[in-house]
Scaffold this motif. Structure first.
Motif, mmCIF file in Angstrom:
data_model
loop_
_atom_site.group_PDB
_atom_site.id
_atom_site.type_symbol
_atom_site.label_atom_id
_atom_site.label_comp_id
_atom_site.label_asym_id
_atom_site.label_seq_id
_atom_site.Cartn_x
_atom_site.Cartn_y
_atom_site.Cartn_z
ATOM 1 N N TYR A 108 0.849 -1.196 0.000
ATOM 2 C CA TYR A 108 0.000 0.000 0.000
ATOM 3 C C TYR A 108 0.882 1.242 0.000
ATOM 4 C CZ TYR A 108 -3.420 3.475 1.447
ATOM 5 O OH TYR A 108 -4.218 4.593 1.504
ATOM 6 N N ASP A 109 0.644 2.157 -0.950
ATOM 7 C CA ASP A 109 1.393 3.415 -1.013
ATOM 8 C C ASP A 109 0.668 4.452 -0.156
ATOM 9 O OD1 ASP A 109 3.107 2.194 -2.718
ATOM 10 O OD2 ASP A 109 2.555 3.328 -4.507
ATOM 11 N N MET A 110 1.227 4.729 1.015
ATOM 12 C CA MET A 110 0.634 5.694 1.936
ATOM 13 C C MET A 110 1.267 7.061 1.688
ATOM 14 S SD MET A 110 0.642 5.569 6.102
ATOM 15 C CE MET A 110 0.102 3.849 6.033
ATOM 16 N N ARG A 111 0.497 7.979 1.125
ATOM 17 C CA ARG A 111 1.027 9.297 0.765
ATOM 18 C C ARG A 111 1.131 10.179 2.009
ATOM 19 N NH1 ARG A 111 1.213 12.220 -4.051
ATOM 20 N NH2 ARG A 111 0.012 10.603 -5.110
ATOM 21 N N PHE A 134 6.327 9.012 0.409
ATOM 22 C CA PHE A 134 5.422 7.882 0.572
ATOM 23 C C PHE A 134 5.979 6.914 1.617
ATOM 24 C CE2 PHE A 134 4.507 9.524 -3.555
ATOM 25 C CZ PHE A 134 3.167 9.288 -3.793
ATOM 26 N N MET A 135 5.086 6.391 2.433
ATOM 27 C CA MET A 135 5.410 5.270 3.308
ATOM 28 C C MET A 135 4.725 4.039 2.728
ATOM 29 S SD MET A 135 7.051 4.329 6.020
ATOM 30 C CE MET A 135 7.271 5.766 7.069
ATOM 31 N N VAL A 136 5.511 2.964 2.492
ATOM 32 C CA VAL A 136 4.987 1.792 1.783
ATOM 33 C C VAL A 136 5.114 0.557 2.679
ATOM 34 C CG1 VAL A 136 5.081 0.416 -0.312
ATOM 35 C CG2 VAL A 136 5.735 2.833 -0.377
ATOM 36 N N PRO A 137 4.054 0.175 3.392
ATOM 37 C CA PRO A 137 4.070 -1.109 4.085
ATOM 38 C C PRO A 137 3.758 -2.242 3.113
ATOM 39 C CG PRO A 137 2.028 0.036 4.554
ATOM 40 C CD PRO A 137 2.856 0.964 3.694
ATOM 41 N N SER A 138 4.367 -3.404 3.318
ATOM 42 C CA SER A 138 4.142 -4.552 2.445
ATOM 43 C C SER A 138 4.253 -5.832 3.256
ATOM 44 C CB SER A 138 5.159 -4.577 1.295
ATOM 45 O OG SER A 138 6.484 -4.708 1.797
ATOM 46 N N ILE A 139 3.660 -6.894 2.733
ATOM 47 C CA ILE A 139 3.726 -8.204 3.366
ATOM 48 C C ILE A 139 3.692 -9.275 2.281
ATOM 49 C CG2 ILE A 139 1.229 -8.368 3.691
ATOM 50 C CD1 ILE A 139 1.829 -9.832 6.338
ATOM 51 N N GLU A 140 4.444 -10.345 2.487
ATOM 52 C CA GLU A 140 4.504 -11.461 1.550
ATOM 53 C C GLU A 140 4.537 -12.766 2.326
ATOM 54 O OE1 GLU A 140 7.701 -13.536 -1.518
ATOM 55 O OE2 GLU A 140 7.722 -11.360 -1.267
ATOM 56 N N PRO A 178 14.333 7.287 -4.730
ATOM 57 C CA PRO A 178 15.134 6.518 -3.769
ATOM 58 C C PRO A 178 14.327 6.238 -2.499
ATOM 59 C CG PRO A 178 15.769 8.820 -3.736
ATOM 60 C CD PRO A 178 14.752 8.683 -4.829
ATOM 61 N N TYR A 179 14.741 5.215 -1.767
ATOM 62 C CA TYR A 179 14.017 4.872 -0.542
ATOM 63 C C TYR A 179 14.960 4.186 0.437
ATOM 64 C CZ TYR A 179 13.804 0.092 -2.416
ATOM 65 O OH TYR A 179 14.129 -1.154 -2.924
ATOM 66 N N VAL A 180 14.550 4.169 1.694
ATOM 67 C CA VAL A 180 15.201 3.413 2.762
ATOM 68 C C VAL A 180 14.100 2.659 3.494
ATOM 69 C CG1 VAL A 180 17.138 4.998 3.034
ATOM 70 C CG2 VAL A 180 15.052 5.368 4.353
ATOM 71 N N GLY A 181 14.489 1.570 4.163
ATOM 72 C CA GLY A 181 13.456 0.808 4.847
ATOM 73 C C GLY A 181 13.997 -0.267 5.750
ATOM 74 N N TYR A 182 13.062 -0.998 6.326
ATOM 75 C CA TYR A 182 13.375 -2.087 7.253
ATOM 76 C C TYR A 182 12.510 -3.290 6.881
ATOM 77 C CZ TYR A 182 13.824 -4.709 11.627
ATOM 78 O OH TYR A 182 14.060 -5.692 12.566
#
Length: 300
Positions: free
Chosen positions: A212-215, A221-227, A263-267
């Motif tokens: 989900y692209d959270m604007r 954007f904050m992008v949470p994801s799950i797989e 560009p992005y950074v994340g955990y």
């Protein structure tokens, strides 16, 4: 005085027989009757049909087309679609896109490496050739989820479509699978991929991905994801057990320098379950993986 005047008037009438005083006029109404408008004379050069009064509006059509409705497959007085370059209908124009959703370097408790998630497609609005690839490379090993897929995409709704094709795994003990699934946007713009696989040896597996692209701002954007991945049978060469193999959750903060480059950074946190977790414990490994990632997202 009034009495005298009345007597004089009466005497005058008696003296002049046949003479009568005029009656008071009857008051007329203030609003006069409308004057009828004469019929309009026909204008020279105009047909009688054009000068005829307008007919009352008929009820609107329902779901069934009128008997004399135009054939939707006929265009320009009988000329139909022929595929002439530049004259195609908009839903038959073929175009393609290539999306590098994740191109990232990572560092975690298992060392440093890199990962990717790519998608590309080409076709019209009715049929598309769809390519997908994702993978993870760590020191000395390739993650068992690393794969590439070739799919035929067929839309079923405005934001949904079915996919059918082949998947090829990479690394030790790689298999080829028949793939079938769905991909699209759920309400509130959740991106969903759900695919089932049948291996060349009869084994089954499944994969589901949500993002989900959270604007936060116009560019941030904050992008949470799950797989999640699941397997019907163990695969010794790939270190996978039967049941739910793993669940991976990510949180990436993306800044769009340009709509096509960000560009992005994340955990990222990943945990193994069921037979896969048992195998990792037996080998002295960890069932939890934690990674810091930095990368770019771009599309053409």
């Amino acid at each position: 005085m009034l009495l005298a005047s009345a007597n004089v008037t009466a005497a005058a009438q008696d003296a002049m027989p046949g003479m009568e005083m005029p009656a008071k006029p009857t008051p007329q109404p203030l609003v006069s009757e409308p004057t009828p408008t004469p019929p309009m004379e026909p204008m020279p050069g105009m047909s009688a049909e054009a000068q005829a009064p307008a007919k009352p509006m008929e009820p609107m059509q329902g779901d069934t087309a009128a008997p004399d409705a135009r054939d939707p497959e006929a265009y320009a007085e009988g000329y139909e679609y022929t595929g002439m370059p530049g004259m195609e209908r908009t839903d038959r124009i073929a175009f393609g896109t290539l999306l590098a959703d994740e191109l990232e370097f990572l560092s975690g408790n298992e060392g440093e490496g890199y990962a990717w998630s790519l998608q590309g497609n080409y076709g019209d609005d009715r049929n598309k050739l769809w390519l997908r690839s994702q993978g993870l490379k760590l020191p000395g090993e390739i993650d068992p989820t690393t794969s590439a897929e070739v799919l035929w995409y067929r839309p079923t709704a405005a934001f949904w479509g079915t996919q059918l094709g082949l998947r090829q795994d990479f690394g030790a003990g790689a298999h080829t699978y028949l793939a079938a699934g769905i991909q699209g946007l759920a309400p509130y713009l959740f991106q969903i991929e759900a695919t089932g696989y049948v291996g060349d040896d009869g084994r089954l597996s499944a994969r589901i991905k949500l993002a989900y692209d959270m604007r936060l701002t116009n560019r941030l954007f904050m992008v949470p994801s799950i797989e999640a991945n699941a397997y019907s049978e163990p695969e010794n060469e790939r270190g996978l057990g039967a049941g739910l193999g793993n669940v991976e959750g990510g949180l990436r903060l993306r800044y769009e320098l340009h709509r096509k480059f960000a560009p992005y950074v994340g955990y990222v946190w990943e945990r193994s379950f069921d037979g896969t977790a048992d195998r990792r414990r037996a080998e002295g490994g960890s069932i939890d993986e934690r990674r810091f990632v930095a990368g770019i997202r771009m599309w053409w």
